[in-house]
Design a protein around this motif. Sequence first.
Motif, PDB file in Angstrom:
ATOM      1  N   GLU A  74      -1.977  16.147 -13.106  1.00  0.00           N
ATOM      2  CA  GLU A  74      -2.309  14.908 -12.410  1.00  0.00           C
ATOM      3  C   GLU A  74      -2.619  15.251 -10.950  1.00  0.00           C
ATOM      4  OE1 GLU A  74       0.761  11.975 -12.979  1.00  0.00           O
ATOM      5  OE2 GLU A  74       0.800  12.295 -15.150  1.00  0.00           O
ATOM      6  N   LEU A 102      -6.712   6.220  -6.451  1.00  0.00           N
ATOM      7  CA  LEU A 102      -5.985   6.354  -5.182  1.00  0.00           C
ATOM      8  C   LEU A 102      -6.917   6.886  -4.093  1.00  0.00           C
ATOM      9  CD1 LEU A 102      -3.325   6.156  -3.636  1.00  0.00           C
ATOM     10  CD2 LEU A 102      -2.743   8.440  -4.457  1.00  0.00           C
ATOM     11  N   PRO A 143      20.017  -1.619 -37.190  1.00  0.00           N
ATOM     12  CA  PRO A 143      20.144  -0.761 -38.372  1.00  0.00           C
ATOM     13  C   PRO A 143      21.579  -0.266 -38.579  1.00  0.00           C
ATOM     14  CG  PRO A 143      18.940   0.377 -36.631  1.00  0.00           C
ATOM     15  CD  PRO A 143      19.114  -1.029 -36.179  1.00  0.00           C
ATOM     16  N   ASN A 201      16.042   1.972 -45.572  1.00  0.00           N
ATOM     17  CA  ASN A 201      16.116   0.629 -44.984  1.00  0.00           C
ATOM     18  C   ASN A 201      16.817   0.587 -43.626  1.00  0.00           C
ATOM     19  OD1 ASN A 201      18.679   1.076 -45.726  1.00  0.00           O
ATOM     20  ND2 ASN A 201      18.695  -0.352 -47.454  1.00  0.00           N
ATOM     21  N   GLY A 202      16.810   1.716 -42.940  1.00  0.00           N
ATOM     22  CA  GLY A 202      17.363   1.686 -41.582  1.00  0.00           C
ATOM     23  C   GLY A 202      17.037   2.974 -40.849  1.00  0.00           C
ATOM     24  N   LEU A 203      16.661   2.873 -39.614  1.00  0.00           N
ATOM     25  CA  LEU A 203      16.477   4.080 -38.796  1.00  0.00           C
ATOM     26  C   LEU A 203      16.578   3.709 -37.324  1.00  0.00           C
ATOM     27  CD1 LEU A 203      13.355   3.978 -37.562  1.00  0.00           C
ATOM     28  CD2 LEU A 203      12.761   4.726 -39.841  1.00  0.00           C
ATOM     29  N   THR A 204      16.790   4.726 -36.508  1.00  0.00           N
ATOM     30  CA  THR A 204      16.882   4.516 -35.061  1.00  0.00           C
ATOM     31  C   THR A 204      15.728   5.254 -34.391  1.00  0.00           C
ATOM     32  OG1 THR A 204      19.273   4.505 -35.278  1.00  0.00           O
ATOM     33  CG2 THR A 204      18.408   4.762 -33.059  1.00  0.00           C
ATOM     34  N   TYR A 259     -10.802  12.968   4.111  1.00  0.00           N
ATOM     35  CA  TYR A 259     -10.454  13.644   2.867  1.00  0.00           C
ATOM     36  C   TYR A 259      -9.955  15.059   3.157  1.00  0.00           C
ATOM     37  CZ  TYR A 259     -10.821  16.123  -1.549  1.00  0.00           C
ATOM     38  OH  TYR A 259     -10.523  16.884  -2.648  1.00  0.00           O
ATOM     39  N   TYR A 269      -0.266  18.118  -9.629  1.00  0.00           N
ATOM     40  CA  TYR A 269       1.039  18.248 -10.277  1.00  0.00           C
ATOM     41  C   TYR A 269       0.827  18.559 -11.745  1.00  0.00           C
ATOM     42  CZ  TYR A 269       2.665  15.774  -6.134  1.00  0.00           C
ATOM     43  OH  TYR A 269       2.922  15.400  -4.850  1.00  0.00           O
ATOM     44  N   THR A 270       1.566  19.544 -12.248  1.00  0.00           N
ATOM     45  CA  THR A 270       1.541  19.817 -13.670  1.00  0.00           C
ATOM     46  C   THR A 270       2.697  19.070 -14.313  1.00  0.00           C
ATOM     47  OG1 THR A 270       0.698  21.986 -13.176  1.00  0.00           O
ATOM     48  CG2 THR A 270       1.510  21.629 -15.401  1.00  0.00           C
ATOM     49  N   PHE A 275       0.839  -1.201   0.000  1.00  0.00           N
ATOM     50  CA  PHE A 275       0.000   0.000   0.000  1.00  0.00           C
ATOM     51  C   PHE A 275       0.876   1.253   0.000  1.00  0.00           C
ATOM     52  CE2 PHE A 275      -2.397   3.179   2.647  1.00  0.00           C
ATOM     53  CZ  PHE A 275      -3.473   3.377   1.799  1.00  0.00           C
ATOM     54  N   TYR A 310      -3.094  13.578  -7.060  1.00  0.00           N
ATOM     55  CA  TYR A 310      -2.986  12.429  -6.166  1.00  0.00           C
ATOM     56  C   TYR A 310      -3.321  12.857  -4.749  1.00  0.00           C
ATOM     57  CZ  TYR A 310      -0.638  10.569 -10.217  1.00  0.00           C
ATOM     58  OH  TYR A 310      -0.362  10.173 -11.489  1.00  0.00           O
ATOM     59  N   ARG A 311      -4.400  12.326  -4.213  1.00  0.00           N
ATOM     60  CA  ARG A 311      -4.879  12.693  -2.874  1.00  0.00           C
ATOM     61  C   ARG A 311      -4.941  14.211  -2.732  1.00  0.00           C
ATOM     62  NH1 ARG A 311      -2.003   8.509   1.384  1.00  0.00           N
ATOM     63  NH2 ARG A 311      -3.429   6.795   1.095  1.00  0.00           N
ATOM     64  N   PRO A 359       7.410  17.491  -8.498  1.00  0.00           N
ATOM     65  CA  PRO A 359       6.353  16.479  -8.459  1.00  0.00           C
ATOM     66  C   PRO A 359       6.827  15.242  -7.689  1.00  0.00           C
ATOM     67  CG  PRO A 359       6.946  17.049 -10.731  1.00  0.00           C
ATOM     68  CD  PRO A 359       7.927  17.719  -9.832  1.00  0.00           C
ATOM     69  N   MET A 360       5.979  14.722  -6.814  1.00  0.00           N
ATOM     70  CA  MET A 360       6.295  13.467  -6.125  1.00  0.00           C
ATOM     71  C   MET A 360       5.135  12.533  -6.390  1.00  0.00           C
ATOM     72  SD  MET A 360       8.199  14.772  -2.746  1.00  0.00           S
ATOM     73  CE  MET A 360       9.718  15.718  -2.971  1.00  0.00           C
ATOM     74  N   ILE A 361       5.194  11.960  -7.563  1.00  0.00           N
ATOM     75  CA  ILE A 361       4.049  11.227  -8.084  1.00  0.00           C
ATOM     76  C   ILE A 361       4.160   9.758  -7.677  1.00  0.00           C
ATOM     77  CG2 ILE A 361       2.989  10.445 -10.244  1.00  0.00           C
ATOM     78  CD1 ILE A 361       3.668  13.185 -11.410  1.00  0.00           C
ATOM     79  N   MET A 406       2.948   4.298  -3.430  1.00  0.00           N
ATOM     80  CA  MET A 406       2.770   5.758  -3.410  1.00  0.00           C
ATOM     81  C   MET A 406       4.080   6.530  -3.421  1.00  0.00           C
ATOM     82  SD  MET A 406      -0.479   6.447  -0.923  1.00  0.00           S
ATOM     83  CE  MET A 406      -0.283   5.171   0.284  1.00  0.00           C
ATOM     84  N   PHE A 435      -0.621  20.394   3.556  1.00  0.00           N
ATOM     85  CA  PHE A 435      -0.189  21.462   2.648  1.00  0.00           C
ATOM     86  C   PHE A 435      -0.421  22.822   3.285  1.00  0.00           C
ATOM     87  CE2 PHE A 435      -1.121  17.875  -0.180  1.00  0.00           C
ATOM     88  CZ  PHE A 435       0.116  17.752  -0.788  1.00  0.00           C
ATOM     89  N   LEU A 459       2.861   9.908   3.375  1.00  0.00           N
ATOM     90  CA  LEU A 459       1.821   8.996   2.911  1.00  0.00           C
ATOM     91  C   LEU A 459       0.539   9.130   3.743  1.00  0.00           C
ATOM     92  CD1 LEU A 459       4.149   5.928   2.214  1.00  0.00           C
ATOM     93  CD2 LEU A 459       3.657   7.888   0.749  1.00  0.00           C
ATOM     94  N   ILE A 508      -6.368  15.130   5.079  1.00  0.00           N
ATOM     95  CA  ILE A 508      -5.081  14.943   4.395  1.00  0.00           C
ATOM     96  C   ILE A 508      -4.615  16.212   3.688  1.00  0.00           C
ATOM     97  CG2 ILE A 508      -5.274  12.443   4.092  1.00  0.00           C
ATOM     98  CD1 ILE A 508      -5.910  13.042   1.117  1.00  0.00           C
ATOM     99  N   GLU A 554     -14.565  14.015  -3.370  1.00  0.00           N
ATOM    100  CA  GLU A 554     -13.473  14.326  -4.293  1.00  0.00           C
ATOM    101  C   GLU A 554     -14.027  14.861  -5.617  1.00  0.00           C
ATOM    102  OE1 GLU A 554     -11.058  10.923  -5.578  1.00  0.00           O
ATOM    103  OE2 GLU A 554      -9.287  12.067  -5.045  1.00  0.00           O
ATOM    104  N   VAL A 601      -5.181   9.933   7.705  1.00  0.00           N
ATOM    105  CA  VAL A 601      -5.993   8.720   7.561  1.00  0.00           C
ATOM    106  C   VAL A 601      -6.071   7.953   8.880  1.00  0.00           C
ATOM    107  CG1 VAL A 601      -6.237   6.510   6.375  1.00  0.00           C
ATOM    108  CG2 VAL A 601      -5.529   8.549   5.096  1.00  0.00           C
ATOM    109  N   THR A 609      -7.829   5.099  -0.608  1.00  0.00           N
ATOM    110  CA  THR A 609      -7.593   5.824   0.636  1.00  0.00           C
ATOM    111  C   THR A 609      -8.874   5.889   1.458  1.00  0.00           C
ATOM    112  OG1 THR A 609      -6.011   7.141  -0.612  1.00  0.00           O
ATOM    113  CG2 THR A 609      -6.557   7.913   1.590  1.00  0.00           C
TER     114      THR A 609
END
Lengths: 447, 112
Positions: free
Chosen positions: B44, A262, A447, B26-29, A299, B51-52, A29, B46-47, A195-197, A33, A306, A314, A302, A252, A319, A266
């Motif tokens: 994103e 997540l 190649p 006929n070839g590439l990387t 909710y 985060y950008t 768990f 999270y809890r 970021p702490m993803i 994270m 911040f 965590l 936590i 949320e 929680v 939680t």
Amino acid sequence: MQNINTGDTAFILISAALVLFMTPGLALFYSGMVRSKNVLGTIMHSFIIIGIINVLWMLFGYSLAFGPDKFHLIGDLSWIGLRGVGAAPNTAYAPTIPHEAFMIFQAMFAIITPALITGAFAERMKFKSFLLFIIAWFVIVYIPVAHWVWGVGGWLRNLGVLDFAGGIVVHASSGAAALAAAIFVGKRKGFGTEPMIPHNIPLTIIGTGILWFGWFGFNAGSALASGALAANAFVTTQVAATAAVTSWMIVEWLKGGKPTTLGAATGAIAGLATITPAAGFVSPSAALLIGLAAGVICYYAISLKFKLGYDDSLDVVGVHGVGGILGTLSVGLLASTAINPAGANGLIHGNSSLIGIQALGVFAVVGFSFVASLVIFKVVDKLFGVRVEEEDEITGLDLSQHSEVGYDLSGLGGSAGGFVTANAFSAYPSEMPSVSGEAPLAPDNLP
Amino acid sequence: MKKIEAIIKPFKLDEVKDSLSSIGINGLTVSEVQGFGRQKGHTEVYRGAEYTVDFVPKVKLEILVDDGLASQVVDTIMDAAKTGKIGDGKIFILTVDDAIRIRTGEHGDDAI
């Protein structure tokens, strides 16, 4: 021996195994994270505790926590090395199972409680200092608190504090220690700016499933007998966890974000932690209220880190700490002797005194655990320093503390580029291994 | 001798590779890369912590060709990789001093 009930004994032994399983579950768990460079360090923080704490528990921990009372504060050493803890039941704790079964069931609680704290200082603590802190915390905080609340003669037990499966002993005490840890150890390098993803949320979900599964042993097993009370605790556990998953997702979503996986996980843990002290004292409908409240209140809890600027990495405080306190207070509101005649009635059943007693229990344990944890950290810091070197923190705990890495997906050999040093294999002088397997492509295919 | 470096959207890789094969390359990387340009990243959560993520995943192709073929290769990549939306990527053309085939020691155009 005629008092031993085989059904009860079977149930408690299985419950003990379920509770043990929670600690590796907690390892998964938590480890999902953190960032991938700390996955093993985080797992190890929980896993090694199984080993160390059980040894100490067997040697002297059980005796000090549950042995004959001294000054209402601690047990004595008459059961040292499990002396006299055998087949004959201890009638004060669990009259129908061998004393040994009760002891090993309690050992699993002693194991998971310090492991819960580790989420607060994830990704930055020196391993040696972590070990010292955990051992000291177990002896100085866990053992006395378990005695106060659960031990015969313990002062909180004598006052009438109700804690069915560890809302105070496990969750509030570890949550308070987690707050001390986050404050004393300090923020991770880059907290709030980088970021702490979470690196592997599916791992966290597996861990959630294991915790949830094990929690039935934790709560239902705390009835210490197989029967109606265990069934009620089983049902309230499930009701609260499901309610909290649901309410966490709703809040949320309503807050303008999206419903996250997540978050759902939680929410489940928040509901489980919150129902823990109440599971054997409240009805399923009260558990529904407790679960719904847990999802919403945890909710918001936590997000405090911040606002207040501490890095409880965590969310152990939000929680487990908040959940444990909320659940313990809810016993004072919603407990019913119709569910458990050995308990008491709460406020809605006409007893206004229980809530105050519950609050006192929370206050005493949270305050004691927080202050004692700070002192332990201070001493450990003086001896070894609590944090890893900055460079080691950047490298990650896996490599810097344990000389291993969690993932090697490079396909071209080991993490060090596939070089094998001769002395690494000196135990097998006759067969020198080839370097990390074959190259995946024949040269002409490139190649 | 020119090296064409193209940074494209990952899902366009197969289409670009097939088009290049059809004109005799006929070839590439290929490498998986991350970067940013005018295309924005994403957020994103999270809890509750947002985060950008600035860096967008892309695929980088590297192709070595005779001078005369360079513009045809560029046109082919442009046709195959284009969606018309922001984030389609970029193409760079570099002059290369020499190329050597390790197995035989051949130099220059013979080594392509």
